[in-house]
Design an enzyme around this catalytic site. Sequence first.
Site, PDB file in Angstrom:
ATOM      1  NE  ARG A 147      -2.565  -0.925   3.619  1.00  0.00           N
ATOM      2  CZ  ARG A 147      -2.449  -1.991   4.391  1.00  0.00           C
ATOM      3  NH1 ARG A 147      -2.756  -3.196   3.901  1.00  0.00           N
ATOM      4  NH2 ARG A 147      -2.023  -1.889   5.654  1.00  0.00           N
ATOM      5  CE  LYS A 206     -14.546  10.598   0.579  1.00  0.00           C
ATOM      6  NZ  LYS A 206     -14.450   9.463  -0.368  1.00  0.00           N
ATOM      7  CD  GLU A 241     -18.090  11.440  -1.980  1.00  0.00           C
ATOM      8  OE1 GLU A 241     -18.096  10.553  -2.854  1.00  0.00           O
ATOM      9  OE2 GLU A 241     -17.161  11.571  -1.154  1.00  0.00           O
ATOM     10  CE  LYS A 248     -15.420  12.526  -4.680  1.00  0.00           C
ATOM     11  NZ  LYS A 248     -14.199  11.882  -4.152  1.00  0.00           N
TER      12      LYS A 248
END
Length: 359
Positions: free
Chosen positions: A52, A143, A184, A226
């Site tokens: 990762r 977010k 979002e 978003k």
Amino acid sequence: MSHFKSKYHDELIANAAYIGTPGKGILAADESTGTIGKRLSSINVENVESNRQALRELLFTASWLFLQYLSGVILFEETLYQKTAAGKPFVDVLNEAGVLPGIKVDKGTVELAGTDGETTTQGLDGLGARCRKYYEAGARFAKWRAVLKIGANEPSEHSIHENAYGLARYAVICQENGLVPIVEPEILVDGSHDILKCAAITERVLAATYKALSDHHVILEGTLLKPNMVTPGSDAPKVAPEVIAEHTVRALQRTVPAAVPAVVFLSGGQSEEEASVNLNAINQIKGKKPWTLSFSFGRALQQSTLKAWGGKTENVKAAQDALLTRAKANSEATLGTYKGASNLGAGASESLHVKDYKY
């Protein structure tokens, strides 16, 4: 209106405006450990921390040409504290390139009681403390993803209200702690509905979201939106990019205040090329568009890169070249000047739709 003013007021507005710089967008690299595992398994790479880290280093250390097309990168909590192989924090790598680090702060979705499989997003408990910790670590925006679906009776008013107010509570907590909130409300593309139904639902959801943001005294100039593009369902016949653009811009015009500096679209399972072409069409629409119309893409920026990399060190340069190609395409699309790719890389035209997608 509340007389409350965050001590970060001016910083929030400046950072939101910076992220919304025309010609730039956001790389969403905030996949959970489970989700990034699925990406890695698709190229036969084991989901361990070292792999990762290698993928994220590949993404964040691409040439300065790539970074000139980005204004922000959304990170997963693990990534916020990771370093390059040489020991340099990823946050420092991004800051030196003029890219603001962001952080995913929600804790995923859970079923909303009293509905037919609709969801609400969790993560409000302890959010203020987490935001303060993330700000100290270098994050400057956040977010939170709310998920709604279109069905015979969905989304319900209960679901719309619950998700709108969850987004608003998240947004004001972020602003109190120095983070620009990306709002979002994603309406999943799953289903056979036509574009008119998607447009109507998108308008309802966005209207409810901005009512909730107003009720919570959120500084709109210090936020970003978003949303999904307005498209037919995944099982419905496709329509031209110009039709998607017309319905998308109209939905925004009817619901999103001019105070919002930028709208950064999610790709919603579109292929890399499809997302770029549709974003370009949106920016070619004439009329009132007081916001920068840009991108916050994850899968639609990374698919070709993953295919080119394949987990092999010797492929890093080819993978970064693929990333540069997609970043440049999307930068041009935000300006309405993208001409389409003459030679699509592996994966660029591949549908990235996953039913009931979980980040």
